[in-house]
Scaffold this active site. Structure first.
Site, short mmCIF file in Angstrom:
data_model
loop_
_atom_site.label_atom_id
_atom_site.label_comp_id
_atom_site.label_asym_id
_atom_site.label_seq_id
_atom_site.Cartn_x
_atom_site.Cartn_y
_atom_site.Cartn_z
N VAL A 187 0.88 -1.18 0.00
CA VAL A 187 0.00 0.00 0.00
C VAL A 187 0.91 1.22 0.00
CG1 VAL A 187 -1.71 1.29 1.34
CG2 VAL A 187 -1.84 -1.19 1.25
N ASP A 188 0.92 2.03 -1.07
CA ASP A 188 1.83 3.17 -1.10
C ASP A 188 1.24 4.35 -0.33
OD1 ASP A 188 0.11 4.62 -2.77
OD2 ASP A 188 1.20 4.14 -4.60
N SER A 189 2.03 5.44 -0.24
CA SER A 189 1.65 6.56 0.64
C SER A 189 0.31 7.19 0.22
CB SER A 189 2.76 7.61 0.66
OG SER A 189 2.97 8.11 -0.65
#
Lengths: 81, 325
Positions: free
Chosen positions: A38-40
């Site tokens: 899950v990226d920022s």
């Protein structure tokens, strides 16, 4: 009062909805970035949806401290208490 | 008495040089994949020395005038939305108007950053309806490469250059819905110039100012608060998402567009502008550039209803529904 498992499973649905991660992979010991990819930016989407679902406030400054699913569940539990 | 206003023509100017991700990844220690995933951008248009704020505006404006079938001498006001015209006085609009042959049209610049074009459309609509102008030329133009720090990992891959323009004039039918707009100065610091000009010259190293942005806070605001503004604009137009043909948001980041589209629950048949992929984020120019592409590619047709929303530094925002010319 929602149990830890209730919160985890609702959060898992949100993560699935936002990032397409299978909900059963979203377990307490999993890291959002390292394990679940899950990226920022997706994390921001997860946080905003969680705020609405759980009726809590998760400030931007706090988001970086939520490294694992367990961190997020614990934060939501405290915020609801 | 003109009771209504609409967009009569749209024009665009895209700089000749296209810069792919591969040309910038080394200086920001990034990768093509990272940039694409975070922003949806594969390449961006960057202006050369001869492609100025003025020249790009004139090209886009002439294109819009031709599309509208209007002569420059019929333009009563020129409104230019920009934050990257480095000559602070006089306004870029006066020179652009002169070069177009629109003199003595009223001419002024609007400083509302990425929201500028939608601010300009709101002003133009009210000017036409209020009869202070017959036809208004609204231009969104940026040469952001002049104010981008080439090694800033948060902005260097996003910002780009270009110009878009629209001619607004009288209409028998409503063609521009009431604007929903505002500004939230409490979040003034989220997107801004690094240092003010007086501070630049007060320091010995005279470091050139650049645009800086707090990425995730801006992403949160843009993706969610702005979806609510878009819903308010639809309500002001007395429309629902089912009445829409196209969604043309400021091309800030593909991820913001995706998040807004999801929140708005747009039906699948609504065309979503994704001009950013090969153009980059051009601030005030992005909405007219994206609209021009949809028209040019036949993805929208005259009479279609398009929801515009633009948002950026200020934080300023504006949204309205327009009829495609």
């Amino acid at each position: 009062m929602a149990t830890t498992e209730d919160i985890r499973s609702t959060l898992a649905e949100i993560v699935n909805d936002v990032a397409g991660i299978p909900a059963e992979d979203v377990q307490l010991d999993k890291s959002f970035t390292d394990d679940l990819d899950v990226d920022s930016l997706s994390m921001v989407e997860v946080v905003v949806e969680a705020e609405e679902k759980f009726d809590v406030k998760i400030p931007d400054d706090e988001v970086k401290n939520l490294k694992t699913v367990g961190d997020a569940v614990a934060f939501i539990e405290r915020a609801q208490a | 008495m003109s009771t209504h206003a609409r967009i009569l023509g749209v024009g665009a100017y895209r700089p000749i040089r296209s810069v792919p991700n591969s040309e910038i990844v080394d200086r920001i220690d990034s990768s093509d994949d990272w940039i694409k995933t975070r922003s949806g951008i594969t390449s961006r248009r960057i202006a050369g020395p001869d492609e100025t704020v003025i020249s790009m505006s004139v090209e886009a404006a002439n294109d819009a005038l031709e599309h509208a079938g209007i002569g420059a001498d019929q333009i009563d006001a020129v409104v230019v939305a920009t934050v990257s015209h480095l000559m602070q006085t006089p306004a870029a609009a006066a020179m652009i108007s002169h070069q177009l042959g629109a003199t003595p049209a009223a001419a002024f610049d609007v400083s509302a950053a990425c929201a500028g074009f939608c601010y300009g459309i709101a002003l133009a609509s009210d000017m036409v309806k209020g009869e202070s102008a017959g036809h208004v030329l609204v231009i969104g133009v940026e040469k952001l490469s002049d104010i981008t720090n080439p090694v800033d990992r948060g902005t260097a891959f996003i910002f780009a250059d270009g110009a878009g323009a629209a001619v607004v004039g009288p209409s028998e039918e409503p063609g521009i819905s009431p604007v929903v707009w505002g500004a939230d100065g409490e979040q003034y610091d989220l997107i801004r110039q690094t240092v003010a000009w007086d501070d630049v010259f007060a320091t010995p190293d005279k470091e050139w100012p650049a645009l800086q942005m707090q990425g995730s806070a801006v992403f949160r605001w843009a993706s969610f608060a702005m979806a609510k503004v878009a819903q308010q604009a639809l309500a002001a137009a007395e429309l629902s998402v089912d009445d829409l043909d196209a969604f043309i948001p400021h091309q800030a980041n593909m991820r913001i567009t995706d998040a807004m589209a999801r929140t708005l629950k747009l039906p699948e048949r609504v065309v979503i502008a994704r001009d950013i992929a090969e153009q980059g984020n051009t601030s005030a120019a992005s909405v007219p550039l994206a609209m021009h592409r949809l028209i040019d590619e036949g993805q929208v047709k005259p009479g279609d209803k398009a929801l515009l929303i633009a948002f950026g530094a200020g934080l300023a925002y504006a949204a309205q529904v327009v009829t495609i010319p």
